[in-house]
Design an enzyme around this catalytic site. Structure first.
Site, PDB file in Angstrom:
ATOM      1  N   LYS A 148      -7.270   1.791  -2.862  1.00  0.00           N
ATOM      2  CA  LYS A 148      -6.826   1.322  -1.542  1.00  0.00           C
ATOM      3  C   LYS A 148      -6.814   2.465  -0.534  1.00  0.00           C
ATOM      4  O   LYS A 148      -7.181   2.286   0.636  1.00  0.00           O
ATOM      5  CB  LYS A 148      -5.424   0.709  -1.639  1.00  0.00           C
ATOM      6  CG  LYS A 148      -4.855   0.242  -0.285  1.00  0.00           C
ATOM      7  CD  LYS A 148      -5.750  -0.794   0.394  1.00  0.00           C
ATOM      8  CE  LYS A 148      -5.302  -1.124   1.815  1.00  0.00           C
ATOM      9  NZ  LYS A 148      -4.069  -1.920   1.867  1.00  0.00           N
ATOM     10  N   SER A 179       0.869  -1.185   0.000  1.00  0.00           N
ATOM     11  CA  SER A 179       0.000   0.000   0.000  1.00  0.00           C
ATOM     12  C   SER A 179       0.902   1.230   0.000  1.00  0.00           C
ATOM     13  O   SER A 179       1.527   1.550   1.011  1.00  0.00           O
ATOM     14  CB  SER A 179      -0.908   0.003   1.232  1.00  0.00           C
ATOM     15  OG  SER A 179      -1.830  -1.055   1.156  1.00  0.00           O
TER      16      SER A 179
END
Length: 296
Positions: free
Chosen positions: A174, A99
């Site tokens: 995300k 991420s």
């Protein structure tokens, strides 16, 4: 002999270890590298192969997967003479499941193109339990043909697999995911403290709430954390702090206001500053308890 692509896996942390093991269970030949010897031993015990460096891991791989904490770590393993781009074979597919910032993903795809390496950004949601159970949600950015090629790999790792757009789109989705999770966790934490101080049976209350409109995957996954005050890390506050920085910066760049998200980002930062950064993000409950006058 298998016709499945050979996979190099870089990063064997809380998420990376069970994910790589699920690929091994699915029949893939997985060679891994990480900085911790115990994690490499775990990989070999599961049937994988341990490499001595990033370069050694990726040299003969068809697919290279990275799962590391943040943008600096992705850049560290991707660039430089010992990195992925200098040692991967032309035509290899690099899937970054970390991420990180959307811009880091875009920059990586641009640099990789010059080396003949294809890239997908494919961050995940579902936490440690989702990784172990291979039910992750995987949000992907990159070309359609590369996504189609990678789909069998993704389907060995997750249940919901969606291409969201070009390079960086997976990371943008995300970031939105982490915003929703953080706000949801904060709301759940506040409800738990409110219910307890009101003298309500907390177990019963959470069960009935989760059966109605207030129910959520967050409440389902974190119910026992709240009830048992079990904050062993599935997803650390430190990492959610990083992700809230990503979403607030990205939102500012596109002119999106995040008033509630900004408050929760500060609450996450406060919890981290109080020494709770290594705890699970459900430990937002501790911050609410402190604000409510409890000693924790």
């Amino acid at each position: 002999m298998t016709t499945l692509p050979k996979i190099a896996w870089i990063g064997l942390g809380i998420m990376g270890s069970p994910m790589s093991e699920n690929l091994i269970k699915a029949g893939y030949d997985v060679t891994g590298f990480t900085l911790e010897r115990a994690k490499l031993d775990r990989l070999t015990a599961a049937g994988g192969t341990a490499a001595g460096s990033v370069a050694d891991a990726v040299r003969n791989a068809d697919v290279i997967i990275t799962m590391v904490p943040a943008s600096p770590q992705v850049e560290a393993v991707a660039y430089g003479p010992d990195g992925i781009l200098e040692n991967a074979r032309p035509g290899a597919l690099l899937i970054d499941m970390s991420s990180i910032t959307p811009q880091t993903s875009v920059d990586l795809a641009t640099a990789a193109r010059e080396k003949g390496v294809r890239v997908l950004d494919a961050p995940v949601s579902g936490g440690e339990a989702g990784a172990v159970e291979a039910v992750l949600s995987i949000m992907v950015g990159g070309g359609q043909a590369d996504f189609d090629e990678a789909r069998p790999v993704f389907e060995a790792l997750g249940r919901t697999v969606v291409r969201c757009g070009p390079h960086g789109a997976g990371q943008t989705v995300k970031a939105a995911n982490q915003l929703i999770v953080a706000v949801n966790l904060q709301a759940c934490a506040e409800a738990v403290v409110f219910l307890e101080k009101s003298g309500v049976d907390l177990t019963a209350a959470l069960d009935v709430l989760n059966g109605g409109l207030a129910g959520s995957t967050v409440l389902t996954r974190k119910r026992d954390n709240f009830l048992d005050r079990d904050f062993r890390p599935g997803f650390r506050i430190d990492l959610h702090h990083k992700d809230m920085g990503i979403v607030t910066d990205a939102a500012r760049s596109v002119g999106a206001a995040l008033p509630v998200g900004a408050v929760v980002a500060q609450l996450v930062a406060s919890l981290r500053a109080q020494g709770d950064g290594g705890l699970d993000h459900s430990a937002l409950l501790r911050a609410v308890q402190r604000l409510s006058g409890d000693r924790v």
